[in-house]
Write an enzyme that holds these catalytic residues in place. Structure first.
Site, PDB file in Angstrom:
ATOM      1  N   ASP A 166       5.841  -5.015   4.313  1.00 29.37           N
ATOM      2  CA  ASP A 166       5.521  -6.243   3.607  1.00 29.37           C
ATOM      3  C   ASP A 166       5.989  -7.409   4.473  1.00 29.37           C
ATOM      4  O   ASP A 166       6.943  -7.262   5.243  1.00 29.37           O
ATOM      5  CB  ASP A 166       6.234  -6.251   2.251  1.00 29.37           C
ATOM      6  N   ASP A 192       9.808  -5.204  -1.033  1.00 25.37           N
ATOM      7  CA  ASP A 192      10.885  -5.668  -1.900  1.00 25.37           C
ATOM      8  C   ASP A 192      10.411  -6.050  -3.293  1.00 25.37           C
ATOM      9  O   ASP A 192      11.216  -6.332  -4.163  1.00 25.37           O
ATOM     10  CB  ASP A 192      11.602  -6.877  -1.281  1.00 25.37           C
ATOM     11  N   ASP A 250       5.213  -3.469  -4.633  1.00 22.91           N
ATOM     12  CA  ASP A 250       5.355  -2.472  -3.566  1.00 22.91           C
ATOM     13  C   ASP A 250       5.742  -1.094  -4.085  1.00 22.91           C
ATOM     14  O   ASP A 250       5.670  -0.112  -3.346  1.00 22.91           O
ATOM     15  CB  ASP A 250       6.429  -2.926  -2.563  1.00 22.91           C
TER      16      ASP A 250
END
Length: 906
Positions: free
Chosen positions: A332, A642, A646
């Site tokens: 990410d 985070d 996700d």
């Protein structure tokens, strides 16, 4: 009656259409009776989750292993034959294995429970025309909810009215800045991150106010859908567990075949079935590497401790080894590769360009002229009056503030405004100090309709500062200031070129202007800003990449690991960050948008995943699809993240890596590893440790299995030749569990070898026992068989005591193993390389010496203590007999060296 809650695209339905669909009233809300009826129908607004397996069941499942079946059955038959000592020891070994496995088992997954906590809050709801605070669990579809700055959104809302409303959806969509909300109807195919007329459960209101109707509760919310996908995910095995499973099944068939052969041959030669059953049990016990599970667990646990020292916390032990096999890291962007702190990096004011050093909200850094000549970079605000005004505008036309806790700075309010405050502080400005000199008299808050914010300040003369989008401000400006601060006519062309330059670098660009007004002015409205503004400049900001993360990406590339960025952010910003970080290696960065991916067939998606480096504007479900597509190509995928969005991909990946500080509870619980410093750079350190752990496991296998091979060959040939067994089943268990574990554990402490991060990733398809490892095991097993058989036959024939013969055979084997242990350890490699005057690796000699010393002490007790003699049928040895046992260690030296040479040649 409201509709059944489904995946209905309420963002594509008009305000009035939504109100009618849910049979509610914008001003009065639902009645108490209707609320109770809907609560009965839809249930509480809280996520359902499935509890994990109970502890007793997880313990029993530890016995569900093919090799343990043999030991359990062997122990049962021994008990039926009244050999209770043998049965107790055999069952004790299986119990120890089960306890070790149970301890190794990760605690029950708490991801869904964490999701429930993420959306539990209090909401202000309109019912019967009155405003009521109610727990979020009591909300029902059709409720009219009021939200304001600081609130957590309690359910999925279709917004009906907003006032300067901004919502932080980063945990759900990956968008790095708060989203400005509106009420206009959107197209049905609008991506989740661009649905500006929706507010989603679990997100936070950072600014403004809003009113919306509840269109989804509990598991029907976007967060709820993620929770359901988490429940549906299969807990994937790792390369190591798959290899051990295959190895165990293969070994099971080999053991059963050899034990049956031994039993049948003995019966054919007229031996009693009881005697042959003892031989078959001894063979089975000798072939099973009972100490291997314990050694594997200890090796992995030591790897866990090492990684913890390097800011990586492992939640599931097999993940340690999986890191060494990782071929792709899907990361990410926001908060993982980047700082998750907006930072002004470029300023354009008075026709001059400036660069801003430093990162995040810390005021450390400088503003310098963007020139290649260092001697002319340093500036002073006295000589740059337009820059001074541009910084003042950003500081005063601002509703946020910075807070310091230790060395950490954070923004209270909008991250973009935090970046503007930080830029001004780098030139010595204090917001409170400047506000004291130029107090605010009035303001116009930011509204998406106008795309700007304005504040009126008491000064001589009074001044209106305005900040907003370039498109909104530039047409309202007729003049600008030159480098000396003089008013000149506005030429928009150079400004537009600079905007394009900043945007191409992935910067978010804000424009600043002012208007001098009479001292009698006490208020400001939109009419005052229609025209006559003086353009002050531009500030370009970005959530910058972490410098350590850039180095980590290069380290991963050197180790043969691809790094791909999967984000909900804009493609231009994501691509710019990727180029800065060198994600494309030496070639261009290939980028795809979620909307493109959604239109692809499966084979096209797979090809895009293989070719692409950046995947932007990706929905949560697509992150999961991307991970699955990579796995379908045989990649071992590590996924970092985070946010709530996700979690499914973290769970699906071979190893999920969550941020320990900024990460949500959901992401942490769905992951196999946490980064305590939220630093992508810690991943390369963890990969290095993972590879080292795998190398140490290979050493452990190379040390353990030759003993099993030598023991099995000895018992099989003795049975076929109808001779007394040189080693009994309980003595085998002692060697396999106590001696092997004691001497193998030091290998788990071995430091990294030279060039461990210059090697390609471990091939997850490679068998646990490679060709060269099998060759080594075969060579050392043959030596061990000759040693055991030779010493046993010699000692029995010379002493006439079978117990002494067996004891000497065991002690000779152990002493020879010490030489072999040194030959495969880093200590042995270091000694040889130093003798050859070559660079030598680190070595942990203290662990090796401790292991060897402990093994020797235990072996002395094994043969010299009467209790052990009675239990294991051993006999005390004289000093001369001990010296004879040490002789086979000498020929082990050339045999071990030969094994090392053969390893290097393959």
């Amino acid at each position: 009656m409201p509709p059944k809650l489904t995946n209905h695209p309420y963002h594509a339905v008009s305000d009035q259409g939504v109100i009618e669909s849910f049979n509610t009233n914008l001003e009065k809300g639902l009645t108490a009776e209707e609320t109770a009826r809907r609560y009965e129908e839809y249930g509480p607004n809280e996520l359902e989750f499935q509890p994990g397996k109970p502890a007793w069941l997880r313990f029993l499942l530890q016995f569900n292993q093919p090799l343990l079946y043999i030991l359990l059955i062997a122990g049962l038959v021994k008990a039926l034959l009244n050999s209770w000592t043998d049965a107790t020891v055999i069952w004790g070994v299986t119990l120890i294995n089960a306890i070790i496995g149970f301890v190794q088992e990760a605690k029950a997954e708490g991801a869904i429970a964490s999701l429930a906590k993420a959306v539990t809050t209090e909401a202000i709801v309109i019912r019967d025309g009155q405003n009521y605070p109610v727990p979020s669990q009591e909300l029902v579809p059709g409720d009219i909810v009021l939200i304001a700055s600081g609130d957590k959104v309690p359910a999925d809302l279709r917004l009906l009215s907003v006032r300067s409303l901004q919502v932080d959806e980063s945990a759900l969509t990956g968008e790095s800045v708060p989203v400005e909300k509106a009420t206009d109807t959107l197209a049905e195919d609008t991506p989740l991150a661009e649905r500006h007329n929706m507010a989603y459960a679990g997100s936070f209101v950072t600014f403004g106010q809003g009113r919306g109707v509840v269109v989804a509760t509990a598991n029907q919310t976007e967060v709820g859908k993620i929770s359901q996908s988490l429940q549906k995910q299969v807990n994937l095995s790792t390369p190591l567990t798959r290899k051990f499973a295959k190895f165990s099944h293969t070994l099971l068939y080999v053991i059963l075949g050899l034990a049956s052969l031994t039993f049948a041959v003995g019966l054919g030669q007229g031996e009693s079935w009881v005697h042959m059953f003892d031989a078959a049990v001894a063979l089975a016990v000798s072939a099973i590497p009972e100490g291997l599970p314990a050694v594997v667990t200890i090796t992995l646990a030591i790897g866990v401790n090492r990684m913890a020292a390097r800011n990586a916390i492992i939640r599931k032990l097999p993940a340690v080894e999986t890191l060494g096999s990782a071929t792709v890291i899907c990361s990410d962007k926001t908060g993982t590769l980047t700082e998750n702190q907006m930072t002004v990096q470029r300023i354009y004011a008075g026709g001059e360009k400036y660069k801003v050093t430093g990162g995040g909200y810390s005021p450390k850094g400088d503003i310098l002229l963007a020139t290649d000549d260092p001697a002319h970079q340093t500036i002073g605000l006295d000589n740059h009056p337009v820059l001074d005004e541009c910084l003042k505008a950003g500081l005063l036309c601002n509703d946020s503030r910075l807070e310091q806790e230790g060395n950490d700075w954070s923004v209270i309010g909008d991250p973009t405004e935090g970046a503007l405050i930080t830029a001004a502080k780098k030139m010595g400005y204090s917001k409170s100090g400047l506000m004291g000199l130029m107090p605010r008299l009035d303001s116009i808050p930011f509204e998406s309709e106008y795309q700007y914010m304005a504040t009126l300040h008491d000064h001589s003369p009074r001044v209106i500062y305005v900040k907003g989008s370039v498109e909104a401000l530039l047409p309202r400006c007729s003049q600008t200031l030159n480098a000396r601060g003089k008013t000149v006519p506005l030429d928009p062309q150079p400004i537009e070129q600079e905007v394009e330059t900043m945007a191409a670098q992935g910067l978010r660009v804000l424009a600043f202007a002012r208007k001098i007004v009479p001292n009698q002015t006490h208020s400001v409205d939109h009419g005052d800003l229609e025209s006559g503004l003086e353009f002050l400049g531009l500030q370009g900001m970005i959530d910058p990449p972490r410098p350590e993360a850039i180095a980590s990406v290069h380290a991963c590339h050197s180790a043969g690991i691809q790094v791909k960025m999967i984000t909900g952010d804009h493609i231009t910003t994501a691509k710019a960050i990727a180029e800065r970080m060198g994600l494309g290696k030496s070639g261009p960065v290939v980028a795809f948008e979620g909307r493109e991916l959604g239109k692809m067939e499966d084979h096209q998606l797979t090809q895009a995943v293989e070719d692409g480096v950046v995947f932007a504007r990706v929905a949560p479900a697509q992150k999961l699809q991307l991970v699955e597509a990579l796995q379908s190509k045989g990649e071992v995928v590590a996924m970092t993240g985070d946010g709530v969005n996700d979690a499914p991909a973290l769970k699906q990946a071979d190893i999920g890596i969550a941020m320990g500080k900024a990460g949500t509870d959901v992401a942490r619980e769905a992951s196999a590893m946490l980064l305590t410093d939220d630093n992508f750079a810690s991943i390369s350190a963890a990969v290095e440790e993972g590879r080292t752990v795998y190398q140490n496991l290979q050493k452990a296998i190379a040390f353990l299995l030759p003993v099993n091979g030598g023991e099995s060959m000895t018992i099989l040939i003795s049975a076929v030749l109808a001779r007394d067994l040189p080693i009994l089943s309980l003595q085998v268990l002692w060697l396999n569990m106590i001696n092997s574990v004691t001497m193998t554990v030091p290998l788990a402490f071995e430091p990294k070898s030279l060039g461990v991060m210059q090697q390609p990733p471990l091939n997850p398809k490679a068998p646990l026992l490679s060709g060269k490892l099998l060759q080594r095991i075969g060579l050392i097993s043959l030596f061990n068989w000759i040693l055991i058989f030779g010493i046993f036959e010699w000692a029995r024939s010379t002493t006439g005591d079978i117990a002494i013969g067996r004891t000497m055979a065991i002690q000779a084997l152990v002493l020879a193993r010490i030489v072999y242990l040194l030959s495969i350890s880093q200590l042995g490699v270091a000694i040889v390389r130093r003798l050859r005057k070559l660079p030598s690796p680190e070595s942990n000699s203290s662990a090796i010496f401790f292991g060897v010393g402990s093994a020797v002490l235990l072996q002395v007790i094994f043969s010299q203590w009467g209790v052990m003699n009675d239990l294991f049928e051993t006999a005390p040895l004289s000093l001369n007999q001990w010296l004879i046992c040490a002789l086979p260690a000498i020929p082990m030296i050339p045999v071990a060296l030969l094994a090392n040479v053969l390893d290097r040649r393959q």
